[in-house]
Design a protein around this motif. Structure first.
Motif, short mmCIF file in Angstrom:
data_model
loop_
_atom_site.label_atom_id
_atom_site.label_comp_id
_atom_site.label_asym_id
_atom_site.label_seq_id
_atom_site.Cartn_x
_atom_site.Cartn_y
_atom_site.Cartn_z
N ALA A 131 0.93 -1.36 0.13
CA ALA A 131 -0.05 -0.08 0.14
C ALA A 131 0.77 1.30 -0.15
CB ALA A 131 -0.99 0.17 1.25
N VAL A 132 0.35 2.30 -0.88
CA VAL A 132 1.03 3.64 -0.65
C VAL A 132 0.01 4.68 -0.22
CG1 VAL A 132 0.90 3.93 -3.23
CG2 VAL A 132 2.61 5.06 -1.98
N PHE A 133 0.37 5.54 0.73
CA PHE A 133 -0.22 6.46 1.10
C PHE A 133 0.20 8.01 0.71
CE2 PHE A 133 -1.02 3.24 4.53
CZ PHE A 133 -2.37 3.17 4.57
N VAL A 134 -0.73 8.64 0.04
CA VAL A 134 -0.20 9.71 -0.69
C VAL A 134 -0.65 10.93 -0.28
CG1 VAL A 134 -0.55 10.69 -3.13
CG2 VAL A 134 -0.34 8.25 -2.71
N PRO A 135 -0.16 12.08 -0.04
CA PRO A 135 -0.61 13.22 0.20
C PRO A 135 -1.08 14.05 -1.20
CG PRO A 135 1.66 13.07 0.88
CD PRO A 135 1.33 12.14 -0.07
N VAL A 246 -1.87 -2.30 -6.09
CA VAL A 246 -1.26 -1.69 -5.19
C VAL A 246 -2.39 -1.06 -4.38
CG1 VAL A 246 0.18 0.24 -4.32
CG2 VAL A 246 0.94 -1.28 -5.87
N THR A 247 -2.63 -1.02 -3.16
CA THR A 247 -3.77 -0.32 -2.37
C THR A 247 -3.17 1.17 -2.18
OG1 THR A 247 -4.26 -2.06 -1.17
CG2 THR A 247 -5.03 -0.11 -0.07
N VAL A 248 -4.04 2.21 -2.69
CA VAL A 248 -3.65 3.46 -2.36
C VAL A 248 -4.49 4.11 -1.36
CG1 VAL A 248 -3.46 5.71 -3.72
CG2 VAL A 248 -3.20 3.63 -4.94
N GLY A 249 -3.87 4.73 -0.36
CA GLY A 249 -4.56 5.29 0.74
C GLY A 249 -4.25 6.67 0.79
N GLU A 276 -10.42 13.15 -3.84
CA GLU A 276 -9.56 13.39 -4.98
C GLU A 276 -8.94 11.89 -5.22
OE1 GLU A 276 -8.68 15.67 -6.61
OE2 GLU A 276 -6.70 15.69 -7.66
N LEU A 277 -8.73 10.98 -4.15
CA LEU A 277 -8.18 9.76 -4.64
C LEU A 277 -9.37 9.10 -5.40
CD1 LEU A 277 -6.07 8.60 -1.54
CD2 LEU A 277 -5.18 9.05 -3.85
N GLU A 284 -13.69 3.31 -3.95
CA GLU A 284 -13.68 3.71 -2.90
C GLU A 284 -12.49 3.65 -2.02
OE1 GLU A 284 -16.29 1.30 -0.01
OE2 GLU A 284 -16.57 2.97 1.25
N VAL A 285 -12.00 4.68 -1.22
CA VAL A 285 -11.05 4.73 -0.46
C VAL A 285 -11.19 4.56 1.04
CG1 VAL A 285 -8.95 6.16 0.08
CG2 VAL A 285 -9.61 6.04 -2.36
N THR A 286 -10.62 3.65 1.52
CA THR A 286 -11.02 3.29 3.10
C THR A 286 -9.85 3.42 3.94
OG1 THR A 286 -10.94 0.99 2.46
CG2 THR A 286 -12.97 1.88 2.59
N HIS A 287 -8.64 3.74 3.42
CA HIS A 287 -7.37 3.56 4.20
C HIS A 287 -6.91 5.07 4.28
CE1 HIS A 287 -7.46 -0.83 4.17
NE2 HIS A 287 -7.75 -0.59 2.70
#
Ligand SMILES: [Zn+2]
Ligand SMILES: [Zn+2]
Length: 377
Positions: A131-135, A246-249, A276-277, A284-287
Motif C-alpha cells: 500500500a502507498v499513502f499519498v498526500p 497496489v492499495t492507495v490510501g 481526490e483519490l 472507494e478509498v477506505t484507508h
C-alpha cells in the motif's frame, strides 16, 4: 530521528537482547504456533533508494531504505509470514477472513516517486501486495514535502551558520509576536537538523511552519538537485500501480500534522484527499495513514465521519472506540535492524517485528488530548 550516542547505545542493547534470545533458543518460540504468531504486523517505510549513503547525504536519513535492505527485510519476513493486502488485513480485523499463517502487510508513506522506481518493481517481482499513502496535493507536482523543505533549509543553516546561530535564527523568529506556547513546546536542546524538523512539525500548525520556511528561504536556497531527489509520484504512476493491485490510501492533502490543526482544517485535509483519490482512481478509498502517526480522539472521529474504515499510526496506542482507525505499524528504515557491527541482523529484525524492543516505540503523546494549540475540538 536521533542519531549519535543514543543511537549507538540502542544498537548495542538491541544486539544484546537479540543475541540472548538466540543463545537461549527462546527466539524459536517466536516462530512457533503460539499466541504471539497470530498477531498480524504492518510495516511502514517511506522512501526507497538505490544507494542509502548517497541519499542520506541530502535527505532525512530515517526516511530512507535502500532497495537491497528492503529486499532483506521482505525475505526475512516472508519466511514466517504471509504477505496480505490492507483490504485482506481489514477483513481479518473485522472477523470476515481467516489467515492460515501469520499475516504481514507492507506500507509506504508520503508518495515519493522512488516508491514507483525502486520498491514497486521489487514487490511485483516477489508477488508481495503493498500500500502507498499519498498526500494528494503533492502528487503530480514538483513541490517538496514540508518536512524535506524544512530539513534541507535547516541542514544548510546549520552547515553555513553553525549550531548557535541557526538555533538563534529560529528562536528569534518564534519570539517575534508568536504565541509563547510555541517556543515553550519546542525543545531546543541538542538540536540537529533531523530532530529540529521533528520538534517544529510536532509543535506548530502547518501555516506557521510555512511562514518559518519562507523566512529561512530569504537567507538560504535549496538547490535543484535536492528538488529532483524528493520528487512525488505522478498521477499516472499512482493509477498504474493501483491497476496493478497496489492499495492507495490517503495521507491527507498536504502532509499536515493533524493534531496541530483546527477542526475545519482536519476535515478539509482528510475528506478532500479521500475525494481526490476516489475521483482519480474510480474506487472507494477506505484507508488513511495519519502523517507522522499523529492522532487524537478528534482526528480519529473525523476520519470515521469522512468514511474511512482503517487508520494507521506509528505507535502502539489505540483509540478504544475506534481500534480499526488506530492500527499500529512498525516504522522501519535502512538502519533499523543493524547489529553493533553495523550489519543487518535477522534476529533484531525478528524482535522488532514482534515488538520486543519497548524503546523503539517510545511514544509519549497523550492521544486523548484535544489539540496541541489548545483549540477545543
Ligand atoms: Zn508521512
Ligand atoms: Zn502513541
Amino acid at each position: 530521528m536521533d542519531l549519535g550516542t543514543n543511537h549507538t547505545l540502542r544498537r548495542l542493547v538491541k544486539t544484546g537482547i537479540a543475541s540472548a534470545l538466540n543463545w537461549s533458543g527462546t527466539d524459536r518460540l517466536l516462530d512457533g504456533p503460539d499466541l504471539l504468531i497470530r498477531r498480524p504486523v504492518v510495516l511502514c517505510y517511506h522512501r526507497t533508494v538505490e544507494d542509502f549513503a548517497a541519499g542520506a547525504s541530502q535527505s532525512l536519513p530515517s526516511m530512507l531504505t535502500s532497495r537491497a535492505m528492503l529486499e532483506r527485510h521482505l525475505d526475512c519476513l516472508g519466511r514466517r509470514f504471509d504477505f496480505v493486502s490492507l483490504d485482506d488485513l481489514g477483513a481479518w480485523l473485522e472477523g470476515k477472513k481467516h489467515f492460515a499463517r501469520s499475516a504481514a502487510a507492507v506500507t509506504f508513506d508520503d508518495g515519493y516517486a522512488d516508491f514507483y522506481h525502486h520498491a514497486f518493481p521489487l514487490l511485483q517481482r516477489k508477488g508481495i501486495p503493498a500500500a502507498v499513502f499519498v498526500p494528494t496535493d503533492l502528487a503530480g507536482t514538483s513541490a517538496l514535502q514540508i518536512h524535506d523543505r524544512l530539513f534541507l533549509l535547516l541542514a544548510r543553516a546549520f552547515e553555513r551558520w553553525g549550531y548557535r546561530s541557526a538555533v538563534g535564527f529560529v528562536r528569534s523568529y518564534l519570539d517575534r509576536g508568536k504565541p509563547a506556547a510555541y517556543a515553550q513546546r519546542i525543545g531546543f536542546d541538542e538540536w540537529t537538523p533531523p530532530n529540529a524538523v521533528s520538534s517544529l512539525l510536532g509543535s506548530l500548525p502547518q501555516d506557521e511552519v510555512h511562514r518559518l520556511i519562507e523566512t529561512l528561504e530569504t537567507e538560504i536556497e535549496i538547490g535543484p538537485e535536492a528538488w529532483n531527489a524528493h520528487r512525488a509520484l505522478t498521477w499516472e504512476m499512482i493509477v498504474a500501480m493501483h491497476r496493478a493491485g497496489v492499495t492507495v490510501g490517503s495521507h491527507t492533502k498536504t502532509h499536515v500534522e493533524l493534531t496541530n490543526e483546527k477542526p475545519q482544517t482536519i476535515l478539509d485535509e482528510i475528506q478532500g484527499s479521500r475525494s481526490e483519490l476516489e475521483r482519480r482512481l474510480g474506487t472507494e478509498v477506505t484507508h488513511i495513514a495519519y502523517p507522522d502517526g499523529q492522532f487524537n480522539a478528534a482526528v480519529v472521529q473525523a476520519a470515521a465521519a469522512c468514511g474511512y474504515r482503517f487508520g494507521y499510526t506509528t505507535c502502539r496506542h489505540r483509540d478504544a472506540r475506534h481500534p480499526l482507525l488506530t492500527i499500529p505499524r512498525i516504522l522501519l528504515w535502512e538502519n533499523s535492524c543493524l547489529d553493533a557491527r553495523g550489519d543487518f541482523s535477522p534476529a533484531i529484525f525478528k524482535c522488532l517485528v514482534r515488538g520486543l524492543f519497548p524503546f523503539t516505540d517510545n511514544c509519549l503523546r497523550d492521544h486523548r488530548r484535544t489539540n496541541g494549540n489548545g483549540f477545543d475540538l
